[in-house]
Scaffold this motif. Structure first.
Motif, mmCIF file in Angstrom:
data_model
loop_
_atom_site.group_PDB
_atom_site.id
_atom_site.type_symbol
_atom_site.label_atom_id
_atom_site.label_comp_id
_atom_site.label_asym_id
_atom_site.label_seq_id
_atom_site.Cartn_x
_atom_site.Cartn_y
_atom_site.Cartn_z
ATOM 1 N N ASN A 153 0.824 -1.211 0.000
ATOM 2 C CA ASN A 153 0.000 0.000 0.000
ATOM 3 C C ASN A 153 0.858 1.261 0.000
ATOM 4 N N LYS A 154 2.025 1.209 0.658
ATOM 5 C CA LYS A 154 2.939 2.351 0.616
ATOM 6 C C LYS A 154 3.433 2.583 -0.811
ATOM 7 N N ARG A 155 3.735 1.506 -1.495
ATOM 8 C CA ARG A 155 4.222 1.631 -2.875
ATOM 9 C C ARG A 155 3.165 2.277 -3.773
ATOM 10 N N LEU A 156 1.911 1.833 -3.634
ATOM 11 C CA LEU A 156 0.835 2.411 -4.427
ATOM 12 C C LEU A 156 0.563 3.853 -4.019
ATOM 13 N N LEU A 160 0.511 7.065 -6.511
ATOM 14 C CA LEU A 160 -0.649 7.941 -6.642
ATOM 15 C C LEU A 160 -0.293 9.387 -6.316
ATOM 16 N N ILE A 161 0.536 9.598 -5.310
ATOM 17 C CA ILE A 161 0.971 10.955 -4.987
ATOM 18 C C ILE A 161 1.775 11.548 -6.143
ATOM 19 N N ALA A 162 2.626 10.725 -6.750
ATOM 20 C CA ALA A 162 3.396 11.205 -7.899
ATOM 21 C C ALA A 162 2.464 11.626 -9.034
ATOM 22 N N HIS A 163 1.386 10.861 -9.255
ATOM 23 C CA HIS A 163 0.398 11.239 -10.271
ATOM 24 C C HIS A 163 -0.213 12.595 -9.949
ATOM 25 N N LYS A 164 -0.584 12.795 -8.703
ATOM 26 C CA LYS A 164 -1.238 14.043 -8.320
ATOM 27 C C LYS A 164 -0.276 15.229 -8.410
ATOM 28 N N LEU A 165 0.984 15.005 -8.095
ATOM 29 C CA LEU A 165 1.969 16.074 -8.229
ATOM 30 C C LEU A 165 2.170 16.454 -9.689
ATOM 31 N N ASP A 166 2.244 15.428 -10.543
ATOM 32 C CA ASP A 166 2.411 15.703 -11.967
ATOM 33 C C ASP A 166 1.245 16.524 -12.514
ATOM 34 N N ALA A 167 0.049 16.296 -11.961
ATOM 35 C CA ALA A 167 -1.131 17.019 -12.433
ATOM 36 C C ALA A 167 -1.034 18.504 -12.111
ATOM 37 N N GLN A 168 -0.195 18.877 -11.136
ATOM 38 C CA GLN A 168 -0.057 20.279 -10.746
ATOM 39 C C GLN A 168 1.015 21.016 -11.543
ATOM 40 N N GLN A 169 1.760 20.305 -12.332
ATOM 41 C CA GLN A 169 2.876 20.913 -13.049
ATOM 42 C C GLN A 169 2.455 21.347 -14.461
ATOM 43 N N GLU A 170 2.866 22.511 -14.854
ATOM 44 C CA GLU A 170 2.515 23.010 -16.190
ATOM 45 C C GLU A 170 3.085 22.125 -17.289
ATOM 46 N N ALA A 171 4.226 21.531 -17.044
ATOM 47 C CA ALA A 171 4.865 20.711 -18.065
ATOM 48 C C ALA A 171 4.075 19.456 -18.384
ATOM 49 N N GLN A 172 3.133 19.087 -17.528
ATOM 50 C CA GLN A 172 2.376 17.868 -17.751
ATOM 51 C C GLN A 172 1.445 17.954 -18.956
ATOM 52 N N SER A 173 1.268 19.140 -19.535
ATOM 53 C CA SER A 173 0.380 19.273 -20.694
ATOM 54 C C SER A 173 0.822 18.396 -21.855
ATOM 55 N N ALA A 174 2.117 18.049 -21.881
ATOM 56 C CA ALA A 174 2.610 17.171 -22.946
ATOM 57 C C ALA A 174 2.898 15.775 -22.430
ATOM 58 N N GLY A 175 2.508 15.522 -21.181
ATOM 59 C CA GLY A 175 2.842 14.250 -20.560
ATOM 60 C C GLY A 175 1.651 13.347 -20.324
ATOM 61 N N GLN A 176 1.831 12.453 -19.385
ATOM 62 C CA GLN A 176 0.860 11.383 -19.168
ATOM 63 C C GLN A 176 -0.512 11.889 -18.763
ATOM 64 N N LYS A 177 -0.576 12.856 -17.852
ATOM 65 C CA LYS A 177 -1.876 13.319 -17.381
ATOM 66 C C LYS A 177 -2.672 13.956 -18.517
ATOM 67 N N ALA A 178 -1.992 14.719 -19.378
ATOM 68 C CA ALA A 178 -2.696 15.318 -20.509
ATOM 69 C C ALA A 178 -3.226 14.239 -21.427
ATOM 70 N N GLN A 179 -2.425 13.198 -21.647
ATOM 71 C CA GLN A 179 -2.877 12.087 -22.482
ATOM 72 C C GLN A 179 -4.108 11.439 -21.877
ATOM 73 N N ARG A 180 -4.123 11.301 -20.565
ATOM 74 C CA ARG A 180 -5.266 10.674 -19.911
ATOM 75 C C ARG A 180 -6.510 11.535 -20.044
ATOM 76 N N ARG A 181 -6.372 12.866 -19.911
ATOM 77 C CA ARG A 181 -7.543 13.736 -20.050
ATOM 78 C C ARG A 181 -8.072 13.689 -21.480
ATOM 79 N N LEU A 182 -7.161 13.743 -22.447
ATOM 80 C CA LEU A 182 -7.584 13.659 -23.847
ATOM 81 C C LEU A 182 -8.251 12.326 -24.136
ATOM 82 N N PHE A 183 -7.732 11.288 -23.524
ATOM 83 C CA PHE A 183 -8.267 9.950 -23.759
ATOM 84 C C PHE A 183 -9.751 9.869 -23.420
#
Length: 205
Positions: A153-156, A160-183
């Protein structure tokens, strides 16, 4: 580890039910392939027992094979269980594979052991395997209880925290989170990768 997202996008309730069925089918195939399967994040659908989207982790020698097997548009052919005599019988959802984000060092996170809540029988009531992880710098907090050990559970939680941090970064527009939103908005109805039929969500060979 591979990440796989199942999504109903903007589809109706029947598509959200298809996501729930697909999750069950994916779990069974993961067990058959000896692939470790964990739900990381899910968004409930409008009706009980349905899901708008779900993000799962797949780990093992055949994780990549299983993720690729599911990637793309999924078609479910079935009469609507919610709207009798409705003309539409084909419902489409999507599955997309993502590379895992960076692993968050434990030194950056404060962990707290909790009693797991919700369904799970006697095990849930007698152990403190659930984990709340709080990212010290940002204050982002998540609770994970999908696994029976604190280590898992610590590993997960780190993931998950890393995902949420990436969502706060402007650079994520070209990364995984942007791909997920477009998806969520780009599920194609033609040329499905896999087809299922009937109330039992039976794969079409």
């Amino acid at each position: 580890m591979m990440l796989l997202q199942l999504s109903a996008a903007q589809g109706p309730d029947e598509c959200c039910l298809a996501v729930s069925h697909a999750l069950d089918a994916l779990c069974k195939e993961a067990q058959q392939a000896h692939v470790s399967f964990s739900i990381i994040e899910e968004e409930p659908g409008p009706r009980a027992g349905t899901l708008r989207s779900v993000l799962v982790s797949l780990e093992g020698d055949r994780a990549m094979w299983l993720a690729q097997r599911w990637c793309g548009t999924l078609q479910w052919t079935c009469e609507s269980p919610y709207r009798p005599r409705h003309a539409r019988k084909n419902w489409f959802i999507g599955a997309a594979m993502f590379a895992p984000v960076r692993d968050m060092p434990e030194s950056e996170i404060r962990f707290e052991a909790l009693r797991a809540s919700g369904p799970g029988g006697q095990h849930v009531n007698k152990t403190d395997s659930a984990i709340r992880g709080t990212h010290v710098a940002s204050g982002i907090s998540v609770k994970v209880q999908s696994e029976r050990s604190q280590h898992a559970n610590k590993r997960l939680a780190r993931l998950l925290i890393a995902h949420k941090l990436d969502a706060q970064q402007e650079a994520q527009s070209a990364g995984q989170k942007a791909q997920r939103r477009l998806f969520h908005h780009q599920i194609a109805r033609g040329n499905p990768t896999r087809c299922f039929t009937g109330k039992g969500f039976t794969p079409v060979k």
